[in-house]
Structures are given as C-alpha cells and as structure tokens.
Scaffold this active site. Structure first.
Site, PDB file in Angstrom:
ATOM      1  N   HIS B 269       7.438  30.919  40.392  1.00  0.00           N
ATOM      2  CA  HIS B 269       7.172  29.620  41.014  1.00  0.00           C
ATOM      3  C   HIS B 269       8.428  29.071  41.699  1.00  0.00           C
ATOM      4  CE1 HIS B 269       5.071  25.613  41.132  1.00  0.00           C
ATOM      5  NE2 HIS B 269       6.329  25.190  41.137  1.00  0.00           N
ATOM      6  N   GLU B 270       9.506  28.981  40.938  1.00  0.00           N
ATOM      7  CA  GLU B 270      10.744  28.449  41.522  1.00  0.00           C
ATOM      8  C   GLU B 270      11.277  29.396  42.595  1.00  0.00           C
ATOM      9  OE1 GLU B 270      11.212  25.465  40.903  1.00  0.00           O
ATOM     10  OE2 GLU B 270      10.059  25.264  39.054  1.00  0.00           O
ATOM     11  N   HIS B 273       9.731  28.387  45.857  1.00  0.00           N
ATOM     12  CA  HIS B 273      10.471  27.260  46.448  1.00  0.00           C
ATOM     13  C   HIS B 273      11.763  27.758  47.103  1.00  0.00           C
ATOM     14  CE1 HIS B 273       8.122  23.813  45.143  1.00  0.00           C
ATOM     15  NE2 HIS B 273       8.190  24.135  43.866  1.00  0.00           N
TER      16      HIS B 273
END
Lengths: 506, 506
Positions: B269-270, B273
């Site tokens: 997820h990160e 980003h």
C-alpha cells in the site's frame, strides 16, 4: 525614541530562538544525510539546507539584531541584565560583528569556493596529486587572509582564526604550551621505541560480529550514563555526535569487522561529546549558550572519556570479562592487563586520525606550525608538501611516500577551517588537567571505574562543566574546575606515568 | 508602476521554492519523529516545527505573494505563461485566498484547539468516553463552520471541505456514486455471508520472524519498481509514505509477529503511494505541483497496488513459493489459491482500518453521511454516537459495545480533518476504473503479474498519472486515463466478479 529595553530584550530572545530553531532543523537534516538518507536525496536536500542556512545568517546579521545588540549592550542596560542574557548579548554581538564585517558577496563566494574545494580535495587525495588541489588552497588562504584583515586581530593574524574555535586562545599561549609538551613528548617517544617490552596487540585485529559490537557499544554508553531517552546510536562512515537539543543528542559509530578498537573507542569518544550536550542546563534551552563552550573543551570531554576512562587499566579490569563473553574465542588466553597494554600501543605513524594518545599531539603541532607560518607570511601554500614532510621526519621520524598520506590527508583546509587543529591537543591538555583535579576531588576515582560506577564521574563533570554550556569561557572553565590556568605539565606527567608503566621504562 | 511580469514570475518562483524548502525540512522532521527520534526530543522539536510552519504560512499569505498572484493571474499575462507556471499560479492563488480569508488569530486558535483535541481524543478513546471529547469536537465543528462561511461555497457547505482534499468534488457527485456503490455492495455482502464456502485464513495468524518479514517487504518493493536509491524502508507504529522530494520518498511499515498480512499489505500500500511520488516529473521539482494531485488519486495508487496487484491471484501464483521459503513451516500444506482466498476474506467489522476491500467503503460512507449531516445542520455533535451505531447496524449489521470501537475510533475529527474520509473510497473507485483501463491497454496484464513483470505496470501508471503531479486535476486524470469520468460501476463490477469467485456464489 528609545523602545523600552525590556521589550528589546524580549524581541532579541525571540530572534535568537528562531536562529536556534533553524540550527536544529539543519542539524536533523545533516544527521539524516550522514546516517541513511537515500543517495538521490542529496540534490534536493542541498537546496533546502542552503535556504535555511541563508535565513539563519540573515537573522544573525539583520538590522533588528543590530539594533537589539546596540540597545542591550549599553552599559546601563547591561548592568540590569541577568547573567544568561548578558552573556547571550556578548556572544551574539561577537558573531554579528564578525559576520557584518565581511561583505555578503565575498562571503558567498567563499562558501561556493570551499564547497568546490572539498570535492576537488577528494579527487586530489584519491590521485595523491597536491598540484590539483593547490590553486583552490591558495584562493582559500587568500580569502581567509582578507577576512582576517577585515575582522582585525591582536598580535598574530592567526589569533583571529584561533578565536573562532577557542575563544581567547593566542599563538603566544599555544607556542608556550606546545613547546613544553613537545619537549617532554619527544624523549618519551624515544624511550618507548627502544623499549624491549612492546605489547602484543594482535588480538585486536581478529573477527568481531557486528551485531555484538553494536550491543557492546550500547552497553558501554549506558554504563557511562548516556541517556537513550534523549539520544540514539547509529552507524556512519565517520563517527560523530550531534546535539540537536539537550533532549536529542545523537551518536554514530562505525563497526569494523576486523578491528574491535575502532567502534569501541569511537563510541566512548562520541559518548563523551554527547554527555556534555545532554547535561547542559535546561535554563539554556533555546539560547546561543546551549552548547559546549569551545571546540577544545568539547574535545577534552570526548578524550577524557575515551582515554582517561576507556583506555585505563581499572576500566578493563571491570569490563574485559564482558568483552570476552561478547566475542567468544577472540580473546582466549588474553588477560585484562594484556588488553590494557594492547589498546595503548604507541607507534609513530603518518595518519593523524589513526595516531595513539601520545603521538597525536605531534601531528597537531605540525599542522599548527604550518598554519601559523602560512598566515604569518613565512610560508607559501606551494611549499606545504615539503614543509610537511620535513616536520614529520623531525617530530615523528616517519616519511610519507605520497601526499595522500601526507599533506592531503585532512579535509579541514579544503573547508577553510584554519585554526581548528589546535583544539584537538587543547582537548588532551584540558582533559589531563581535569583528570588531575577529579582525582583530588574523588580520591577513589580509580575504584569507581573498577567497580563500573561511572555515574558519579559523569555527575562530577556535569556539575562543574557540562551544565554551564557557553555561560563560562574555556579559560574560566579550566580555572574554575582545576584552580589554575591551562598547564601542559599535567598531560606530560600523565603520559609519562602511563607509558613508563606500559613499556616498563626505568 | 508595473514591474515586468517576467521579473514578477521569477520572484514568484523563488517564493514557491522557499515554501517547498520549508515543507521538505518539516517533512524530514516529521519522518524522524515517527521513526525513531528519542522520546525526549519531542518538546524541543515541536518548537522548531511550529516556527518553520509559521514561516511557511507567512510566505504563503505574504503581500509579495498577493502582489505576484495578482499580476500573474491577469488575463494578458496568464496567456503567455507556460503550463507549469500557469497551473502554479492557479494553485497558489487558491491557497492564498483560502488562507487570507481566515483571520490569523482565529486560525492560530484553531491550531491550538486541534492539537489539544488530539491529545484529549487519545484519552477519551482510551477511556471510551465520548462525553470527554464532545466539548472539543463541538468547538472544532463551530470553527470549521465559521471557516466554511468565510471561504464561501457552492451548493452544500460540505463542498468547501471536500475541495481541500479532492478539488472539484461535491456532495452531489458523492451521493450519486456512493449510492450506486452501496446498492451493489450490500446484496453482495449478504450473499457472501450466507455462502457455505468460507475460506480458511488461520495460517495468516501464526508466528513470522520479523527479520524475514523485513526482507520480504524489501524484496516486494524492489519487484514493484520502488527505487531504494531514492527511498528507504523503516518501521513505525502506523505505516506511512512521505515524499520529501522525488529523490527521497520514504516508506514505513509495521511488522507484527503473529500477523503476516499486516506488514505485507501495508508495505505494498505505502509502496503504491511512494511510486507516485518517486515518478513525478523532474520538471516539477521545487514547484507546488510536485506532489499527488489529490488524496483520492493518491489513495487510488496505494489501493491499486495493494488490492489489484497485491491481493490478486496471479500475484500469489508468482510470489507464494518465495513467501513459503521465507517462513519455513508457516504455510505447509497451503496452496497459492488458498492463500489468495485467505487474504481476501470478507468480514463485516467495527473498525475501519481493519476492514476488508469490500466492506471498507461502507465504513467510509457512514462517516461521509454523518459529516455531511453535521455541516448541513441536520445533526448535532452530541447525537453522533447514536447516529453512528444506527448506521453501523444498518449497513454492516454490527454493533459497537463501546465508543472506542465506534465513534471514537478515528483521529481525523480531532485534527479537524472533516472532508477527508471520502478520499479513501474515491481511491477505491478510481483504482478499479484504472484497473479496467490498464487491462484494455495491456491485454496480458494478468500474465505480467504472474511472471513478476511489474515494471511495465509501474511504467504505464507513471506515463499516464505519476509524472503529471498536480498539473492535472483529479477529474482530468481520470478522464485522460480511462476516457470517462468517475464511474462507480467499475468498482462494483470488480468486487462482484472477485468475490463471487472466491465465495463460489451462483
């Protein structure tokens, strides 16, 4: 119309606090760059660092600062100021005058020059090519001479440089103390060289697990009273300590797989610097006094802990067994006393940062004498390699085959940091003098170390040195702690006693 | 007298670059505080952060900024500006107008209030005592309502809040897309609940070595094309990504000893980003456009990588064997398909951040509806717990026994971040729509994942989304990438297809 001086004081304090905030932000970014920022971060970060440094410089030399300093240093006002404010005004005024005497464009040119020079120096050192570095060095010296003239000085021009790192120090005083120290170091060195009792230090160059080295460094710092709630230990190529604020004083060390001494004594050394910064008085937070009083006094603390504590016999009577357990097999058949002798081997060498406690000062004296001659006009930059090699031969009996191992070894000149080197030996002299004083004050000093009771030692130093920060000058600190001014005989006595014992001389 | 607009542009760019430098310095300090700064650092660091934030705000709202924006947004000038400058002027003007409409003292009071409220919220959550938090929440809502009036808005007052995080988004659009999504999610959820084919996920809750988890996270990030020369992976309590500049985009994750999914999907997820921030065009460096275009589009990328890639069947056909090898014994007898089904278990629950891909949107819709009612004047803060629990029962069929697991679970309101929650579900909808588009464009999309060829996927997204930063609005990005405006049917279709397969429905 005069504003009330109390209002002026309030805005002066705010101005200073803002400068300190910039400094702290810069400190975090420098720490980050040196401990693990990604490679590609640097370009963007440099612009940020440049901007913040510029803002800090603007504040320091701003008209508001000038006005506040003028108002607050008027005699009638000064008398009413509390000690911290009075000292702050004094410090800021000195900086203000220094900085405003240099035209902005000349200063900026100098910053660009030294930043280019540092990168050229790296290449020149790599290629061992002094000629490559010389044009930059000549320009840096020319700028520095110009700045000295603009600043003004008393006595020798080099005094203006010394004052940046060791306020109040002069060539007159240095010539005297270095002369005395050298006259006792050189004969001692000769006796050591000819002693038949050379310690065996082969067990310092075996193989040491990195994770165990880290744990041991952590343990020793705890033993010293370093507060991990107000700091952390990381790795970097060159070990350093940085005091961001008294609640955040960080240390780095470097773990070499085949050299146990390096991390051990780097950690204790940086730990000494850190104890100073962690134990500054809370009252100084957010003021310009919230740091060590000089490079020399700072260095005295790193060296006190590294040499007077960490390289002492009682220290290893206490901790050697734990070191043995941490590195099974590495120290079989080694006794604490063997270890003590091994970590104190004296060996004249070419490289300052690898020098032992005794010969280190000779490396420093050589640099001091060369720098003084450069700024006294008796030596040209082009003559440095020859002069360097001649002095190494005379003082240490060694000869560099390549400039990389000689005149190009240190980064200081590329950064324009002339006047810095003496701090290292001042640190050694201060440390020995403080060592003498603490033994008078705590007669069981060796016993404390041998029992691993290091906190009373830290407390003693905090009470007399650390908490004052820049509230006292270096000369005041030494007078106040030892009852007399700087006296190199303490270091000479200490070195003689220590090495006569280790090398079984006389 | 008018200055030349080109001069004005040059000083505008400098002003912006300075703002960005403050932002980057603040970013480094926030990262540091969250990843390992010593506990006692915080007090001093907070003052530094306050000072730098204040300076940044001053620049943003300065008379120079106002003058530059006025000059550069004149129609004749605007037409001559290059795209980047024109868009920068637009962005800064919006911020300038927003910020200057709030009186400085009201804004500062609000900052103090929210910082107190965050700490009260922590205690209130700990004690599960909504009444303790209520007075702060009421004040925050009152300030926010005042700000909305000062800013002005079109249609619903809540639109002014949405626009901060998702420029151009309105309640009208959200009501429509959330309504459509909900009408298809709820029946699907009922079918899942009554399916006899519930996956076994017990093997996700065994014991997993932390060092191995770290290595695996590192490996997966490399596979995704995350550039470790422009970033690093650390640990923090709550995982996050921060783009300091495109050469320094850092990720954190959290390694739970008894939960393999947590670090795995937090990292991916990160990582999503981070890929966005690492692949911004170099031309945008030092401009306000050098970041993701909105919270929703940013979240679409984290969720694309987490869910469309990381929770896909082909991904684990490729990587499951390596996971098994990294954690010997933990996944014996487990097949890639078992693992795929386990990491996609659907289970209505009370806590948003632990929700699965399907029910997550319902958590968000509840918050959106409550926030809209608060600012529409149909709901009072004191009525929140009851309204909250009623909606959870209606949408998810679960009931909180304690406010800590209900209305007090999120920090957002304490920080005044009303209007933020919808971004999460917008991210899911955008991600599904982009997922549809990439499959059209790269017909072998699943094959690429199954062969571990993730770089073409990263390149596809970089080319169409990442490099533009804020040069395109969120609506423009979606139109440009998918050929149509936001359409929630793609998410609904994707969820139906995925879960009907996993739960063997129909």
């Amino acid at each position: 119309m005069h504003t009330d001086w109390k209002e002026e004081l309030a805005s002066f304090r705010q101005l200073v606090q803002k400068m300190k905030s910039y400094e702290e932000a810069l400190g975090v970014m420098y720490w980050d760059l040196r401990t693990g920022a990604p490679r590609r971060a640097v370009e963007g970060r440099s612009a940020v660092i440049g901007m913040l440094s510029g803002e800090m410089f603007k504040l320091q030399t701003s008209p508001e600062m000038g006005r506040a300093l003028q108002r607050l240093s008027a005699e009638d006002v000064q008398q009413q100021l509390e000690q911290v404010d009075r000292k702050m005004v004094e410090e800021c005024k000195k900086e203000y005058e220094r900085s405003t005497k240099i035209p902005q464009d000349r200063y900026e040119e100098f910053v660009v020059l030294t930043s280019q020079a540092e990168s050229v120096w790296e290449d020149a050192k790599e290629a061992s090519d002094f000629a490559m570095f010389l044009p930059y060095l000549e320009k840096i010296i020319a700028y520095t001479k110009e700045f000295i003239e603009r600043w003004g000085y008393e006595g020798h021009p080099y005094n203006a440089l010394l004052d940046q790192y060791e306020p109040g120090m002069t060539t007159g005083q240095l010539d005297k103390v270095f002369g005395e120290l050298r006259s006792r170091t050189v004969p001692l060195l000769q006796k050591i060289a000819s002693s038949p009792h050379q310690p065996d230090s082969s067990f310092l160059k075996r193989s040491y697990d990195k994770e165990e080295q880290r744990k041991f460094s952590h343990y020793i710092l705890e033993q010293m009273g370093y507060d991990f709630a107000a700091g952390r230990l990381d790795e970097s190529v060159h070990p350093f300590a940085t005091g961001l604020n008294p609640g955040d004083v960080r240390i780095t060390t470097s773990f070499r797989p085949d050299d146990i001494s390096f991390s051990l004594f780097s950690t204790i050394h940086e730990g000494g610097h850190a104890l100073y910064e962690q134990n500054l008085s809370q009252d100084l937070m957010g003021t310009v006094l919230c740091t060590g009083t000089s490079m020399g006094i700072h260095e005295s603390q790193s060296r006190f802990w590294e040499n007077k504590v960490g390289r002492s016999r009682p220290f290893w009577r206490r901790y050697f067994k734990e070191l043995q357990q941490a590195f099974p097999g590495a120290f079989d058949q080694v006794q604490p006393d063997d270890f003590y002798r091994a970590i104190n081997v004296v060996q004249p060498s070419l490289i300052r940062i690898e020098a032992d406690e005794l010969t280190y000062n000779l490396h420093v004296m050589i640099r001091y004498e060369l720098e003084k001659a450069l700024f006294g006009g008796e030596l040209q930059a082009a003559e440095l390699p020859e002069a360097w090699n001649a002095k190494y031969e005379e003082y240490l009996g060694v000869k560099a085959n390549r400039d990389a191992e000689g005149v190009l070894q240190d980064v200081h000149w590329a950064g324009g940091a002339f006047g810095y080197f003496p701090s290292y030996s001042l640190g050694n002299m201060y440390a020995a003098q403080i060592y003498h004083a603490i033994q008078q004050s705590l007669p069981d000093f060796e016993g404390l170390i041998e029992r691993g009771e290091l906190h009373p030692i830290k407390d003693w130093l905090s009470e007399r040195i650390y908490r004052f920060g820049k509230l006292l000058t270096p000369a005041e600190v030494i007078q106040h702690v030892t009852g007399e001014p700087l006296n190199p005989q303490y270091l000479a006595d200490y070195l003689e006693a220590k090495y006569k014992d280790i090398y079984r001389i006389d």
